[in-house]
Motif scaffolding. Structure first.
Motif, short mmCIF file in Angstrom:
data_model
loop_
_atom_site.label_atom_id
_atom_site.label_comp_id
_atom_site.label_asym_id
_atom_site.label_seq_id
_atom_site.Cartn_x
_atom_site.Cartn_y
_atom_site.Cartn_z
N SER A 1 49.15 93.88 75.80
CA SER A 1 48.98 93.94 74.34
C SER A 1 48.02 95.05 73.94
O SER A 1 48.26 95.76 72.95
CB SER A 1 48.45 92.60 73.81
OG SER A 1 49.35 91.57 74.11
N PHE B 1 48.93 89.60 79.90
CA PHE B 1 49.37 89.63 78.51
C PHE B 1 48.36 90.38 77.64
O PHE B 1 48.73 91.20 76.82
CB PHE B 1 49.58 88.22 77.98
CG PHE B 1 49.96 88.18 76.53
CD1 PHE B 1 51.22 88.53 76.12
CD2 PHE B 1 49.03 87.80 75.58
CE1 PHE B 1 51.57 88.51 74.78
CE2 PHE B 1 49.36 87.76 74.24
CZ PHE B 1 50.64 88.12 73.85
N VAL C 1 48.51 85.47 84.19
CA VAL C 1 49.48 85.74 83.13
C VAL C 1 48.75 86.04 81.82
O VAL C 1 49.12 86.98 81.10
CB VAL C 1 50.45 84.55 82.97
CG1 VAL C 1 51.28 84.67 81.69
CG2 VAL C 1 51.35 84.44 84.18
N ILE C 2 47.72 85.28 81.52
CA ILE C 2 46.95 85.51 80.29
C ILE C 2 46.29 86.89 80.33
O ILE C 2 46.32 87.64 79.35
CB ILE C 2 45.91 84.40 80.08
CG1 ILE C 2 46.61 83.08 79.76
CG2 ILE C 2 44.93 84.76 78.96
CD1 ILE C 2 45.70 81.88 79.77
#
Length: 72
Positions: free
Chosen positions: A20, A16, A12-13
């Protein structure tokens, strides 16, 4: 904690961060260019460096937590 939970958190990190990066890279302001980009570079370097320090520290803490809980 189970190892798969850590893999989900890390995934997930990473997703993300990837999302971004693309959002920033394809933004209208970025495509048009910013004439004031090369002004106040000192504050930009401080912000960028602090983001790297925080990210590295968080990554190391996550790695240590991962190692600690997988050994037990």
């Amino acid at each position: 904690m189970h190892t798969s939970i850590y893999l989900v958190i890390f995934s997930v990190i990473l997703l993300f961060g990837l999302l971004s990066t693309f959002i920033i890279g394809f933004s209208r302001k970025n495509r048009e260019g910013d004439q004031s980009y090369f002004q106040k570079t000192g504050t930009k370097w401080v912000r960028l460096t602090s983001l790297y320090v925080i990210s590295i520290a968080a990554g190391l803490l996550a790695l240590l937590a991962f190692i600690r809980y997988t050994i037990e």
